[in-house]
Design a protein around this motif. Sequence first.
Motif, short mmCIF file in Angstrom:
data_model
loop_
_atom_site.label_atom_id
_atom_site.label_comp_id
_atom_site.label_asym_id
_atom_site.label_seq_id
_atom_site.Cartn_x
_atom_site.Cartn_y
_atom_site.Cartn_z
N THR A 108 0.82 -1.25 0.09
CA THR A 108 -0.01 0.04 -0.03
C THR A 108 0.80 1.31 -0.06
OG1 THR A 108 -0.29 0.21 2.35
CG2 THR A 108 -1.96 -1.38 1.09
N LEU A 109 0.28 2.60 -0.32
CA LEU A 109 1.06 3.52 -0.39
C LEU A 109 1.60 3.95 1.16
CD1 LEU A 109 -0.23 7.23 -1.89
CD2 LEU A 109 0.45 6.79 0.48
N ASP A 110 0.76 3.86 1.97
CA ASP A 110 1.41 4.03 3.25
C ASP A 110 2.41 3.19 3.90
OD1 ASP A 110 -0.49 6.02 3.73
OD2 ASP A 110 -2.08 4.65 4.47
N ALA A 111 2.25 2.05 3.40
CA ALA A 111 3.49 0.90 4.04
C ALA A 111 4.63 1.19 3.35
CB ALA A 111 2.90 -0.55 3.72
N ALA A 112 4.48 1.52 1.90
CA ALA A 112 5.64 1.84 1.08
C ALA A 112 6.44 3.25 1.58
CB ALA A 112 5.33 2.04 -0.28
N ALA A 113 5.57 4.10 1.80
CA ALA A 113 6.35 5.44 2.32
C ALA A 113 7.06 5.20 3.64
CB ALA A 113 5.04 6.51 2.23
N THR A 114 6.29 4.39 4.58
CA THR A 114 6.77 4.30 5.77
C THR A 114 8.23 3.72 5.52
OG1 THR A 114 4.46 4.13 6.64
CG2 THR A 114 6.49 3.28 8.13
N GLY A 115 8.11 2.47 4.68
CA GLY A 115 9.30 1.81 4.74
C GLY A 115 10.45 2.78 4.04
N ALA A 116 10.04 3.50 3.21
CA ALA A 116 11.12 4.45 2.60
C ALA A 116 11.51 5.40 3.89
CB ALA A 116 10.49 5.27 1.38
N VAL A 117 10.67 6.05 4.45
CA VAL A 117 11.15 6.85 5.41
C VAL A 117 11.74 6.12 6.67
CG1 VAL A 117 10.42 8.60 7.19
CG2 VAL A 117 9.19 8.39 5.13
N ILE A 118 11.71 4.78 6.77
CA ILE A 118 12.43 4.20 7.92
C ILE A 118 13.70 4.10 7.38
CG2 ILE A 118 12.61 2.00 8.90
CD1 ILE A 118 9.81 1.97 9.57
N ALA A 119 13.84 3.72 6.26
CA ALA A 119 15.25 3.50 5.52
C ALA A 119 16.00 4.68 5.61
CB ALA A 119 15.23 2.97 4.15
N SER A 120 15.31 5.86 5.42
CA SER A 120 16.16 7.09 5.32
C SER A 120 16.49 7.59 6.74
CB SER A 120 15.20 8.40 4.83
OG SER A 120 15.07 8.06 3.56
N LEU A 121 15.62 7.12 7.82
CA LEU A 121 16.03 7.63 9.33
C LEU A 121 17.06 6.58 9.56
CD1 LEU A 121 12.30 8.01 10.46
CD2 LEU A 121 14.26 9.90 10.39
N ALA A 122 17.01 5.17 9.14
CA ALA A 122 18.00 4.44 9.63
C ALA A 122 19.36 4.97 8.82
CB ALA A 122 17.75 2.81 9.14
N SER A 123 19.35 5.49 7.81
CA SER A 123 20.72 5.79 7.27
C SER A 123 21.10 6.99 7.94
CB SER A 123 20.58 6.14 5.86
OG SER A 123 21.55 6.56 5.20
N VAL A 124 20.33 7.72 8.52
CA VAL A 124 20.77 8.99 9.41
C VAL A 124 21.25 8.60 10.63
CG1 VAL A 124 20.09 11.09 10.62
CG2 VAL A 124 19.22 10.75 8.51
N ALA A 125 20.58 7.64 11.17
CA ALA A 125 21.08 7.28 12.63
C ALA A 125 22.19 6.09 12.61
CB ALA A 125 19.69 6.30 13.32
N ILE A 126 22.21 5.53 11.91
CA ILE A 126 23.78 4.66 11.51
C ILE A 126 25.02 5.62 11.42
CG2 ILE A 126 23.91 4.38 9.16
CD1 ILE A 126 24.12 1.75 11.91
N ASN A 127 24.72 6.94 11.14
CA ASN A 127 26.02 7.47 11.03
C ASN A 127 26.29 8.22 12.26
OD1 ASN A 127 25.73 7.61 8.32
ND2 ASN A 127 24.48 9.16 8.09
N LEU A 128 25.60 8.05 13.49
CA LEU A 128 26.13 8.63 14.71
C LEU A 128 27.09 7.92 15.11
CD1 LEU A 128 25.46 11.03 16.47
CD2 LEU A 128 23.56 9.62 17.70
N PRO A 129 27.09 6.46 15.15
CA PRO A 129 28.33 5.99 15.83
C PRO A 129 29.66 6.24 15.37
CG PRO A 129 26.41 4.29 15.52
CD PRO A 129 26.01 5.57 14.86
#
Length: 454
Positions: free
Chosen positions: A380-401
Amino acid sequence: MSLLSTTATIIDAPIQGAVTDWPYLEMLTRFALALALGLLIGLERERRKKEAGLRTFGFIAILGAVGASLGDNYAYIVLCLTGLLTIFLNIQDMRTHSGTELTTSAAMLVTCIAGILCGKGHTLTPAAIMVSSTALLAWKDILQGFSIGLTEGELRSALLLAILGIVIYPALPVGSIGPMGLIEPRAAWATVILIAGIGFVNYVLWKAFGTRGVAIAGFLGGLVNSSVTVNELASRVGLHASGAVAAAAYRGIILATSAMLMRNAVILALLAPGVAVAGGGALVAMLGASAFFVFYRRAPAHVAVVPQDAPPSDQIVLPFSLWSALKYGLIFLVLHILGVLTQKYFGNVGFYLVSLLGGAVSSASAVAAAASLAADGKLTLDAAATGAVIASLASVAINLPFVLRVPNRRFVLSIAVAMGVIAALGLAGMLLGESLASLVTGHFPIISLYQQGP
């Protein structure tokens, strides 16, 4: 028969293997191109006061063009004659100057071959060869300075990078192998090459332009892999790094994050505009925060006291570490296997977990997968968008260590605040994404058509 007519008959007699009916304009164009290319490289040799100069190179180019026009046998004869000319030139130069003209001799052979190509009707290829050859001759001082300034470690790193990409990568099997096709050797090795390549490019920019090149390396590296770029930039900020180095690394890290977000937004817009609308609130919010920290917030300066025995503040380490590149390749391989298994057995929840893990390694791949699944009607639109945003947030978070290991506390705090604000605005935008998507698709129903499967 008169002497004049007999001479004309002999001249017009066909030569075995030669072309007797030459189109005048076409052949004139070929000879003119050969002459121009010969004069180009001859001009450079003339300026350096070499034995073979403007006229010699012009004659060699025309001779090659004429020989090729007569036939392959004549072209070989012309090439051999040019070789004999280079031998004579070197013998004469050794008698008078106690040296050799190897560079000029090589240029004469290249000019002859380019003339032969012109005689056969080629245009772009001989022109490219001659322009490149002239550049090599004209940039003699620059190339010598570069080679003299090249350290042994830098040369080894360049050769190692070439081995990784040119020797090993083509030898790996294509596609998935192993049980259930879980292992992709080329994809894992591509990650190794990517990490090594980004480190090498960043090193070259840093050495060539100093802190000015970090912003370029940060943005371009973020378009490829922001985590690798942040890790590379953070490694440059040691305990004794100067304020300029810390400020440049700070700006480069934020620019890498901005580039990653821009890339993900473009991928969504191209593959599934509806998903881009649903996740647009989060992506726009994160981009806005990144722009604020890049252009409006002052970068941190280093305030630590430097001991007297500290190493030079702007010391540059080697371009990249092979062990570090191999380690990231192994992590990518493990996460890929776990992602495939999780998606298969846990459905939508598994997709979110895949997006989270994929964003930690390569958010571009996770975002593209989400957009593709939505475009095929499998999400669904919401599931795909949520997954895309989660991936982007994970990319931001993984940089902190990667930043936390830097001994500069003020630098770490500044990056942590910036990433925290970017992530918080991304989460807020994700929560409002469904309402924004409903509002936009309500006014522009055509966007919702992109979400329908085939």
